[in-house]
Design a protein around this motif. Structure first.
Motif, PDB file in Angstrom:
ATOM      1  N   LEU A   1     -21.847 -15.539 -97.149  1.00 57.72           N
ATOM      2  CA  LEU A   1     -22.910 -16.105 -98.037  1.00 57.72           C
ATOM      3  C   LEU A   1     -23.186 -17.659 -97.672  1.00 57.72           C
ATOM      4  O   LEU A   1     -24.103 -18.273 -98.340  1.00 57.72           O
ATOM      5  CB  LEU A   1     -21.862 -16.555 -99.336  1.00 57.72           C
ATOM      6  N   ASP A   2     -23.094 -18.051 -96.388  1.00 53.17           N
ATOM      7  CA  ASP A   2     -23.696 -18.957 -95.534  1.00 53.17           C
ATOM      8  C   ASP A   2     -23.246 -20.149 -96.357  1.00 53.17           C
ATOM      9  O   ASP A   2     -24.284 -21.060 -96.401  1.00 53.17           O
ATOM     10  CB  ASP A   2     -25.306 -18.630 -95.409  1.00 53.17           C
TER      11      ASP A   2
ATOM     12  N   LYS B   1     -24.360 -23.968-108.236  1.00 56.32           N
ATOM     13  CA  LYS B   1     -24.737 -22.749-107.651  1.00 56.32           C
ATOM     14  C   LYS B   1     -24.506 -21.274-108.108  1.00 56.32           C
ATOM     15  O   LYS B   1     -23.512 -20.963-108.819  1.00 56.32           O
ATOM     16  CB  LYS B   1     -24.315 -22.737-105.990  1.00 56.32           C
TER      17      LYS B   1
ATOM     18  N   PHE C   1     -25.232 -17.040-107.779  1.00 54.44           N
ATOM     19  CA  PHE C   1     -25.520 -16.141-106.811  1.00 54.44           C
ATOM     20  C   PHE C   1     -26.522 -15.106-107.210  1.00 54.44           C
ATOM     21  O   PHE C   1     -26.273 -14.627-108.407  1.00 54.44           O
ATOM     22  CB  PHE C   1     -23.926 -15.504-106.140  1.00 54.44           C
ATOM     23  N   ASP C   2     -27.289 -14.499-106.329  1.00 53.44           N
ATOM     24  CA  ASP C   2     -27.909 -13.417-106.725  1.00 53.44           C
ATOM     25  C   ASP C   2     -27.347 -11.978-106.371  1.00 53.44           C
ATOM     26  O   ASP C   2     -26.269 -11.976-105.932  1.00 53.44           O
ATOM     27  CB  ASP C   2     -29.435 -13.330-106.187  1.00 53.44           C
TER      28      ASP C   2
ATOM     29  N   GLU D   1     -27.929  -9.532-104.597  1.00 50.86           N
ATOM     30  CA  GLU D   1     -27.729  -9.174-102.979  1.00 50.86           C
ATOM     31  C   GLU D   1     -26.592 -10.011-102.389  1.00 50.86           C
ATOM     32  O   GLU D   1     -25.745  -9.394-101.834  1.00 50.86           O
ATOM     33  CB  GLU D   1     -28.976  -9.447-102.222  1.00 50.86           C
ATOM     34  N   GLU D   2     -26.223 -11.140-102.906  1.00 52.75           N
ATOM     35  CA  GLU D   2     -25.211 -11.963-102.374  1.00 52.75           C
ATOM     36  C   GLU D   2     -23.931 -11.574-102.890  1.00 52.75           C
ATOM     37  O   GLU D   2     -22.804 -11.191-102.314  1.00 52.75           O
ATOM     38  CB  GLU D   2     -25.475 -13.643-102.755  1.00 52.75           C
TER      39      GLU D   2
ATOM     40  N   LYS E   1     -22.742  -8.221-101.088  1.00 53.06           N
ATOM     41  CA  LYS E   1     -22.055  -8.605 -99.920  1.00 53.06           C
ATOM     42  C   LYS E   1     -20.622  -9.035-100.244  1.00 53.06           C
ATOM     43  O   LYS E   1     -19.711  -8.563 -99.628  1.00 53.06           O
ATOM     44  CB  LYS E   1     -22.850  -9.772 -99.114  1.00 53.06           C
ATOM     45  N   LEU E   2     -20.573  -9.859-101.056  1.00 51.89           N
ATOM     46  CA  LEU E   2     -19.062 -10.389-101.557  1.00 51.89           C
ATOM     47  C   LEU E   2     -18.240  -9.330-101.779  1.00 51.89           C
ATOM     48  O   LEU E   2     -17.163  -9.332-101.409  1.00 51.89           O
ATOM     49  CB  LEU E   2     -19.448 -11.568-102.476  1.00 51.89           C
TER      50      LEU E   2
ATOM     51  N   ILE F   1     -25.739 -10.116 -91.824  1.00 53.01           N
ATOM     52  CA  ILE F   1     -26.116 -11.535 -92.339  1.00 53.01           C
ATOM     53  C   ILE F   1     -27.553 -11.477 -92.594  1.00 53.01           C
ATOM     54  O   ILE F   1     -28.049 -11.413 -91.623  1.00 53.01           O
ATOM     55  CB  ILE F   1     -25.180 -12.495 -91.916  1.00 53.01           C
TER      56      ILE F   1
END
Lengths: 153, 153
Positions: free
Chosen positions: B33-34, B64, B66-67, B69-70, B73-74, B153
């Motif tokens: 998630l950078d 914050k 998250f969308d 796509e994020e 990944k999570l 990533i």
């Protein structure tokens, strides 16, 4: 607002608190001290508000105390950090951390042509500014500063 | 023991709490998630005691959200994670996170000979186990699992 809502990262029972880390250097310290490999309970606070420094980071590690070599690495990326040793929720020791006048090893010389980058030998620096952490190479005299500092892990 | 001493990582006013992260996957998620590049206030708890999972990690990020796509990944590294959206210290939404049946992109195929590792194309997997997260490659049929999963990533 209740008391616990004001706290950002809560108390630990026993261990070490590293406070006053420059906000942007939290992950450098995690790498340098290899904290991601520990099984200890750790809390990190990143970009917390600090009256003194604007923004800061903090690390609280349960049941862990650092040795001098680890602390010397830490100082270089967080020269104003405070190390508090916690026993039974109380600070029992505030470790004085202070950049030494000379540094051997730990940091790579910024100059790719420096002999220390081309022969299997230890780097050696004089600390010429202990606020901003500027290191002058004993061999090539080039200055390595915080922006281009690479820690030898 | 006072209330705030029992808390490990304290409340945030607005933002996202990612809870029930497998203890060892905290730093994977930080990378995916950078999070280290964000200026937001973030608290991380690593290796916290969890009644349900033994050990877990938790991330609380102020301001914050998250969308999809994020979040996708999570899910792959923390399939049992819970995403709570916080407004004014209250949980206003619990995001249902669920591994989809098919995954495109996001993950590299474990097989170095797979066409997706040798041509500029997207990976494509069927999820054959959504508890342990096992992915079967659409092209070479090799299984990529959590232990050898590399996130793009």
């Amino acid at each position: 607002m209740k008391e616990e809502k004001k706290l950002r990262v809560s108390a630990i029972k026993n261990g070490t608190v590293i406070d006053h880390i420059p906000a942007g250097n939290l992950f450098k310290i995690i790498n340098i001290l290899d904290l991601s490999s520990l099984d200890n309970t750790i809390t990190f606070g990143s970009n917390l508000d600090s009256a003194k420094y604007g923004k800061k980071s903090i690390i609280k590690i349960s049941n862990k105390y650092f040795d001098d070599e680890e602390i010397n690495k830490l100082i270089l990326v967080a020269p104003n950090a405070r190390l508090n040793i916690i026993k039974d929720y109380k600070v029992v020791e505030k470790k004085q951390i202070k950049i030494p006048d000379k540094i051997e090893g730990i940091v790579k010389c910024v100059n790719p042509k420096c002999i220390t980058n081309n022969e299997p030998m230890k780097t050696k620096f004089s600390v010429i500014n202990n606020e901003t952490v500027e290191l002058k190479c004993h061999y090539c005299e080039k200055i390595t500063d915080q922006d281009n500092m690479e820690i030898i892990i």
